[in-house]
Design an enzyme around this catalytic site. Structure first.
Site, PDB file in Angstrom:
ATOM      1  N   ILE A  89       4.849  -3.029   3.249  1.00  0.00           N
ATOM      2  CA  ILE A  89       4.124  -2.744   4.486  1.00  0.00           C
ATOM      3  C   ILE A  89       3.027  -3.794   4.621  1.00  0.00           C
ATOM      4  O   ILE A  89       2.246  -4.008   3.693  1.00  0.00           O
ATOM      5  CB  ILE A  89       3.530  -1.319   4.478  1.00  0.00           C
ATOM      6  CG1 ILE A  89       4.644  -0.270   4.538  1.00  0.00           C
ATOM      7  CG2 ILE A  89       2.610  -1.114   5.677  1.00  0.00           C
ATOM      8  CD1 ILE A  89       5.276   0.060   3.225  1.00  0.00           C
ATOM      9  N   PRO A  91      -0.158  -5.867   6.999  1.00  0.00           N
ATOM     10  CA  PRO A  91      -1.267  -5.488   7.887  1.00  0.00           C
ATOM     11  C   PRO A  91      -1.350  -6.344   9.144  1.00  0.00           C
ATOM     12  O   PRO A  91      -0.739  -7.416   9.245  1.00  0.00           O
ATOM     13  CB  PRO A  91      -2.489  -5.735   6.999  1.00  0.00           C
ATOM     14  CG  PRO A  91      -2.081  -6.954   6.214  1.00  0.00           C
ATOM     15  CD  PRO A  91      -0.596  -6.814   5.971  1.00  0.00           C
ATOM     16  N   THR A  92      -2.167  -5.891  10.084  1.00  0.00           N
ATOM     17  CA  THR A  92      -2.428  -6.677  11.287  1.00  0.00           C
ATOM     18  C   THR A  92      -3.438  -7.790  11.026  1.00  0.00           C
ATOM     19  O   THR A  92      -3.482  -8.780  11.739  1.00  0.00           O
ATOM     20  CB  THR A  92      -2.932  -5.758  12.423  1.00  0.00           C
ATOM     21  OG1 THR A  92      -3.109  -6.524  13.609  1.00  0.00           O
ATOM     22  CG2 THR A  92      -4.258  -5.112  12.069  1.00  0.00           C
ATOM     23  N   THR A  93      -4.268  -7.630   9.978  1.00  0.00           N
ATOM     24  CA  THR A  93      -5.309  -8.621   9.692  1.00  0.00           C
ATOM     25  C   THR A  93      -4.745  -9.926   9.145  1.00  0.00           C
ATOM     26  O   THR A  93      -5.233 -11.000   9.459  1.00  0.00           O
ATOM     27  CB  THR A  93      -6.313  -8.053   8.678  1.00  0.00           C
ATOM     28  OG1 THR A  93      -5.594  -7.492   7.575  1.00  0.00           O
ATOM     29  CG2 THR A  93      -7.182  -6.986   9.321  1.00  0.00           C
ATOM     30  N   ASN A  94      -3.734  -9.822   8.302  1.00  0.00           N
ATOM     31  CA  ASN A  94      -3.124 -11.007   7.690  1.00  0.00           C
ATOM     32  C   ASN A  94      -1.599 -10.870   7.742  1.00  0.00           C
ATOM     33  O   ASN A  94      -0.941 -10.760   6.711  1.00  0.00           O
ATOM     34  CB  ASN A  94      -3.575 -11.151   6.239  1.00  0.00           C
ATOM     35  CG  ASN A  94      -5.077 -11.325   6.109  1.00  0.00           C
ATOM     36  OD1 ASN A  94      -5.629 -12.371   6.421  1.00  0.00           O
ATOM     37  ND2 ASN A  94      -5.750 -10.281   5.653  1.00  0.00           N
ATOM     38  N   GLY A 192      -5.782  -1.695  -0.501  1.00  0.00           N
ATOM     39  CA  GLY A 192      -6.430  -0.995   0.600  1.00  0.00           C
ATOM     40  C   GLY A 192      -7.781  -1.587   0.937  1.00  0.00           C
ATOM     41  O   GLY A 192      -8.024  -2.776   0.739  1.00  0.00           O
ATOM     42  N   CYS A 225     -10.538  -8.505   3.049  1.00  0.00           N
ATOM     43  CA  CYS A 225     -11.197  -7.343   2.442  1.00  0.00           C
ATOM     44  C   CYS A 225     -11.984  -7.709   1.185  1.00  0.00           C
ATOM     45  O   CYS A 225     -12.778  -6.911   0.703  1.00  0.00           O
ATOM     46  CB  CYS A 225     -10.176  -6.250   2.126  1.00  0.00           C
ATOM     47  SG  CYS A 225      -8.882  -6.747   0.982  1.00  0.00           S
ATOM     48  N   GLU A 317     -17.081  -0.420   5.547  1.00  0.00           N
ATOM     49  CA  GLU A 317     -16.473  -1.752   5.612  1.00  0.00           C
ATOM     50  C   GLU A 317     -16.207  -2.102   7.073  1.00  0.00           C
ATOM     51  O   GLU A 317     -15.395  -1.473   7.735  1.00  0.00           O
ATOM     52  CB  GLU A 317     -15.164  -1.798   4.828  1.00  0.00           C
ATOM     53  CG  GLU A 317     -14.574  -3.198   4.807  1.00  0.00           C
ATOM     54  CD  GLU A 317     -13.140  -3.253   4.316  1.00  0.00           C
ATOM     55  OE1 GLU A 317     -12.772  -4.263   3.696  1.00  0.00           O
ATOM     56  OE2 GLU A 317     -12.390  -2.286   4.548  1.00  0.00           O
TER      57      GLU A 317
END
Length: 337
Positions: A89, A91-94, A192, A225, A317
């Protein structure tokens, strides 16, 4: 099954083909630009760096070492073997960086991968995955070593977690997703949320600390992160650090501006406290500051603010270029806070 019959040399060839296709300047620029356009996060120049690093620095077969042990009772060889099919899965960030990294490391280990990408990055993820698949095939590899669900959903994540043919789950993203993987009963690798603090004490090179914290906290609008998210500075270093951060280009918010910004980029959380307003994740510092009537040049990549240790900007965060700084009396207090 077909991939099991391929040699370690074959795997190395496929990994190199992936590196080559990502490092092709046209491809690199395309996926970097599209990632920013589709997700609305980060900056093009940073995506170039991250995609390039994912291709170059992700270990391939060189990590697959063999250990040999011999003694009176014989010889033992210990080698790594693949899990099989991995569910990943992203992420949208990377989005593309994670696909590149996961693909190299996972197929180098002899595995195949089914991706469930973030819905807000499905186009750039599909284009990236298609380019990697084509590179593998042109290098002589099997088709579809890496695949993705056409319409990524949490329901598909649940189906992947329940499928007995998927032996390992890997996930990068929010804690909700990571916790869902951990509940699946499968072996999991989860990345996470993180909210990394920085301590600057009297032993620090203040000029260097200011420059590096500015670079890290503003890189790709702080959506990594593991980037600097809050700073605890002792009295003797505090004023000098503020000066150096401003010298690099950071904008220092006053108390009223800080509280204004809290009400915009954070929102109340059920059960108390705050959580990030996702609308502002990964946005430019100049755009965020405009919401409170502050206009800065586009070269300003970071906003900083002076807050107590229990301030929401410290506890939550943010994943945006707003850096809280806490004044401490000593190194011990900084560690405790």
């Amino acid at each position: 099954r077909e991939y099991l019959n391929r040699s370690m040399h074959d795997r190395a060839c496929y990994v190199q083909a992936i590196r080559d296709v990502v490092l092709d300047q046209e491809n690199l620029e395309y996926i970097s630009r599209l990632a920013v356009e589709e997700t609305g996060m980060g900056g093009y120049e940073y995506k170039l760096i991250k995609n390039r690093l994912a291709a170059v620095k992700t270990p391939g077969i060189e990590d697959l070492t063999t250990d040999a042990m011999s003694g009176d009772d014989g010889l033992t060889l210990v080698e790594y073997s693949p899990f099989g099919v991995i569910g990943s899965i992203t992420p949208t960030t990377n989005p593309t960086e994670t696909i590149i990294n996961n693909t190299i490391s996972m197929i180098a280990g002899g595995n195949t991968v089914v991706f469930n990408v973030h819905p807000r990055a499905k186009r750039v993820s599909a284009d990236c995955l298609q380019a990697l698949n084509t590179a593998i095939i042109e290098a002589g590899g099997p088709a579809n070593l890496i695949t993705m669900t056409r319409e990524p959903t949490m329901e598909n994540v649940d189906k992947m977690a329940a499928n007995p043919k998927i032996r390992l789950m890997a996930g990068t993203g929010g804690m909700g997703m990571v916790n869902a993987l951990l509940r699946s009963g499968k072996k999991c690798i989860g990345a996470g949320a993180g909210n990394p603090p920085v301590i600057v004490d009297e032993t620090a090179d203040i000029e260097l600390a200011g420059r590096k914290i500015y670079e890290g906290a503003s890189f790709d609008n702080n959506i990594l992160c593991f980037a600097e998210k809050e700073v605890f500075a002792v009295n003797t270093a505090y004023d000098g650090l503020l000066h150096e951060l401003q010298k690099q280009g950071a904008y220092l918010l006053n108390k009223a501006q800080t509280e204004q910004l809290v009400n915009i980029v954070l929102q109340p959380k059920k059960g108390g406290g705050h959580e990030v307003n996702k609308k502002w994740v990964g946005k430019d510092a100049a755009r965020i500051l405009e919401t409170i009537g502050v206009h800065v040049p586009d070269t300003c990549r970071l906003a900083i603010c002076e807050v107590p240790a229990d301030h929401p900007f410290v506890l939550v965060e943010q994943m945006m270029p707003v850096l809280p700084i806490v004044r401490c009396q000593s190194f011990e207090q900084a560690v405790e806070d």
